[in-house]
Design a protein around this motif. Sequence first.
Motif, mmCIF file in Angstrom:
data_model
loop_
_atom_site.group_PDB
_atom_site.id
_atom_site.type_symbol
_atom_site.label_atom_id
_atom_site.label_comp_id
_atom_site.label_asym_id
_atom_site.label_seq_id
_atom_site.Cartn_x
_atom_site.Cartn_y
_atom_site.Cartn_z
ATOM 1 N N UNK A 34 0.836 -1.204 0.000
ATOM 2 C CA UNK A 34 0.000 0.000 0.000
ATOM 3 C C UNK A 34 0.869 1.252 0.000
ATOM 4 N N UNK A 35 1.928 1.248 0.827
ATOM 5 C CA UNK A 35 2.822 2.408 0.868
ATOM 6 C C UNK A 35 3.491 2.628 -0.482
ATOM 7 N N UNK A 36 3.932 1.530 -1.097
ATOM 8 C CA UNK A 36 4.627 1.622 -2.380
ATOM 9 C C UNK A 36 3.711 2.184 -3.460
ATOM 10 N N UNK A 295 -13.242 -0.412 9.306
ATOM 11 C CA UNK A 295 -13.134 -0.978 7.968
ATOM 12 C C UNK A 295 -13.389 0.061 6.890
ATOM 13 N N UNK A 296 -13.452 -0.410 5.667
ATOM 14 C CA UNK A 296 -13.640 0.454 4.511
ATOM 15 C C UNK A 296 -15.088 0.930 4.437
ATOM 16 N N UNK A 297 -15.277 2.218 4.049
ATOM 17 C CA UNK A 297 -16.638 2.721 3.850
ATOM 18 C C UNK A 297 -16.838 3.133 2.399
ATOM 19 N N UNK A 355 -6.612 12.422 2.815
ATOM 20 C CA UNK A 355 -6.573 11.680 1.548
ATOM 21 C C UNK A 355 -5.669 10.456 1.689
ATOM 22 N N UNK A 356 -4.530 10.624 2.364
ATOM 23 C CA UNK A 356 -3.614 9.495 2.565
ATOM 24 C C UNK A 356 -4.277 8.390 3.377
ATOM 25 N N UNK A 361 -6.289 2.997 3.100
ATOM 26 C CA UNK A 361 -7.304 2.034 3.511
ATOM 27 C C UNK A 361 -7.870 1.306 2.288
ATOM 28 N N UNK A 362 -8.054 2.039 1.191
ATOM 29 C CA UNK A 362 -8.518 1.440 -0.067
ATOM 30 C C UNK A 362 -7.470 0.463 -0.594
ATOM 31 N N UNK A 363 -6.227 0.856 -0.578
ATOM 32 C CA UNK A 363 -5.160 -0.001 -1.112
ATOM 33 C C UNK A 363 -4.987 -1.269 -0.278
#
Length: 982
Positions: A34-36, A295-297, A355-356, A361-363
């Motif tokens: 995710x960081x990459x 979790x993801x929303x 945004x980060x 979280x999406x990644x």
Amino acid sequence: MKKLYWLFFLLQGIFFVAKAQTFKNNHVAASAWADSVYNSLNPDQRIAQLMVLRLSAYDFKTKTPIYYDSAVAEAVKKYNVGGICPFQGNPVQLATIINHLQSIATTPLMTCIDAEWGIGMRLFDSVAPLHHQMMLGAMQDASIVYKYGQIVAEQCKRLGINVNYAPVVDINNNPNNPVINDRSFGEDKYKVALFGTKYMQGLQDAGVMACAKHFPGHGDVSVDSHLDLPVINKTMAQLDSLELYPFREVFKAGIGSVMIAHLYIPAIDSTPNRASSISLKNVTGLMRNEIGYQGLTFTDALEMQGVQKYFPGGEASVQSLIAGNDMLCLPGNVDSTIQKIKEAISNKQLSWDDIELHCKRVLLAKYRYGPQHFEPVNTVNITADLNKDVPAMKKLVAENALTLLNKTGNDFFPLKTDAKNGGADIAYVGIGINTDNAFAKRMRSDYNAAVFYFDYKADPIRILSMVELIKKRYKKVVIGIHNYSRRPANNFGLPASAIELATQLQNETNCMSIVFGNPYAIKNFCAAKNIVACYEDDEYTENAVADFLQGKIDAKGKLPVTVCEAYPFGSGVMTAVKILPAVSPAVVGLDSVQLTSIDSIANNAISKGATPGCVVLVVKDGKVAYQKAFGHYNYDDPTPVTTESVYDMASVTKICATTISIMRLYEQGKINLKKELGDYLPMVRGSNKEHLLIENILLHQAGLVAYIPFYRQAIDTVTGIPDPAYFAHQQSDSFSVRVADNLFMRNAYRDTMYNKILRSPLGPTGNYIYSDNDFIFLGKVVEALSGLPLNEYVKKEFYQPLGLSAAGFIPRDRLPLNRIAPTENEKVFRMELIRGDVHDPGAAMFGGVAGHAGLFSSAYDIAVIMQMLMNGGEINGTRYFKKSTVDLFTAYHSKISRRGLGFDKPEKDNATRPEPYPCLSASPLTFGHTGFTGTCTWADPAKKLVFVFLSNRVTPVGDNPLLGKMNVRPTIHEAIYKAMTH
């Protein structure tokens, strides 16, 4: 041998350390990926990662799909958008488009679909849909919902989809709801929570992320959020007790994502026209901070008027992110939306840190659910593959959901023709059709029935003549209500003439009415006799009803919603012939007046505080002669106990699960009672438990200590709470053993528990010490010899063949919570009111399945098991044991105790004891067991009597001694003997 023994545990430890390290490595790898990826994106792309774009739609005028692949491809190339969502289309075309888009995306696309009842919900030109959630809600078996979720997941993966916007966990408590309605599992929060959790687990166990919707609950509205902003005027207390309950449960169970609804709920946020989807107080305040979901929303579609009306032109996207959402569903124009979000960052409404957070979280979700490993979808046979599991699942659901609401007489169950008339005495009136459907064809072929049509455009003048003709010519009339709208508007599209025809036939003929579709429409026919709710109108449902009429299947379903005063939630007549039929007491030689003393004893026990409620069941000569429920689940809980209530059976587990399993293995020659424990259980070899005889273990004469308080050594001595080294508040791969709400034990600690038993002192063989450890070992023997966990083995070998629906372990996975009586309000260790988790802390730490405790059941299911044993191992035409096996295990086998092999028995000197056990009149042939929670069951072959008593005397105070001091169970038991007239 001792070296081997310690080597075994060393290897076990290495295994669990390796597993924990693997989990840690996976988490590190996901974060690194995710960081990459995040670092490779420019600012616009990081914002675009939060967008899900519409990939297709449907033109209902031309009846063809519309694809937006060119526009989406442009957005993918320019901005690296986060996800896509097809709404309609052909499987081959969609798969081809998805393959292309993934191939040009430098960051893998999250592919989402809104497919609550399967891919066919969207690809209706070529894939059959599965059944709506409300039809699932009519079923009583939650395991089917899990399988349903798995099938939907396999469909998703076959099309290249990795997120399904399902399940709906809204509680539909408004019959006029235009948005949710039969998309919900129903109006009961416990069933919605259970079925939503099982659907989610089916999806996610198969590798597709589930999405609970629509937070905080969309069930009590009468306005369509696609058209305007619905308002819910409820207090926070009301929302918390109802709407929020299923969300809390699926969040705790580990659902990957949640969709936020467009609702106006002043109790949460009173800002005018601020939808819950764009409310900081709702998303961040309530969901993130108060409930704790991280979790993801996803927002609900931002093109819907519920939010677009008040926040147009990309402003809804800005407000969604300010509220704390991660992904923006259908945000509209990508260029202008990105520009709006950047302006909000410049204005300090948002930050790049926000945004980060959302982007990573999406990644991380993409890493977990596989789009980073996307492989092109093979389009060969894709349509056939998407359809392959649909017929069997639709048939299974149809047969399990079918609900009989009213039954007057037996003319229709099963339906038979008059042979003298050549079968020409039955008419079928298909209201809403003008040609034969599957059911009409079955009526013709099965019964030689005359078929009449009355579609919704038919002339109402026909009604009088049709009714008169049918009334004169036919003895039995079957009415089918077909092809009405699923939506409640305009009374489901049912014209007054159709309702009038059905009503006249119902009033003037010997008839039954079958309602094929949304069950709320039954409100038009509540005065009718013999009503069947079917929930859908397809060939599978129609054939299931035809099979039901022929007696091939039983009605198993219950209404998931209230349709009228006559038919509230839970209505349904079960037609299965019970193994133990109910009769009046006199039929089996019991004095009904004498039996009323049971009522007095039970009510007195409740009033004196011995137990908040109980169930008493008496079976005589194989027939239920007495079955009553008393009291409530708790002293401060208004929920009444019913005869279907399910209780923690405690030590009754020892006979109704573990002992009967040992008996089966004994008959199969897999276990010899004269052999040693080490012959069957490798884990004991090299310890002082290796040479214990199986027979002595069954008799509690092996010398094992009575009880080991495993939990005490897992509690932090300073804080007095479960040690964080062994327990976590969230479930994970390393902490997967649920012991209570929000408390999960480290997997490896179970081996520590077995090690404690192996290292425990061993007394001399031949002394009687009632021990839980005896049966913990026997449970492990069953698992070693059968190759199945104990709960699965007894379910496969006994509970399912016996037709038992309540008996089993881990009831939270099978039954709505409101059917399960609570036990102790535990002040140490779990520190909560235990409900649906086993009361015994050791059994809980073994994952809810152990040889000594963990079984839950209704009184009836326990009675069936005991009746089978009392019959010598046979019931309802099926033999489960040889009579000699039952006689062996239920006989006395000890000179120093009253015990049989596994079974408890009456004291041998009952006639002279001041307190006979289990009661004075029980014959020496009697066998059974009691349970710590306040349960017992006894079978007396001499009198052909089965007695079951269920209570939760440990509620709320675990050490409440009154049930025993008042001799409630023995007194009731003796009262039954006194009621015998012969």
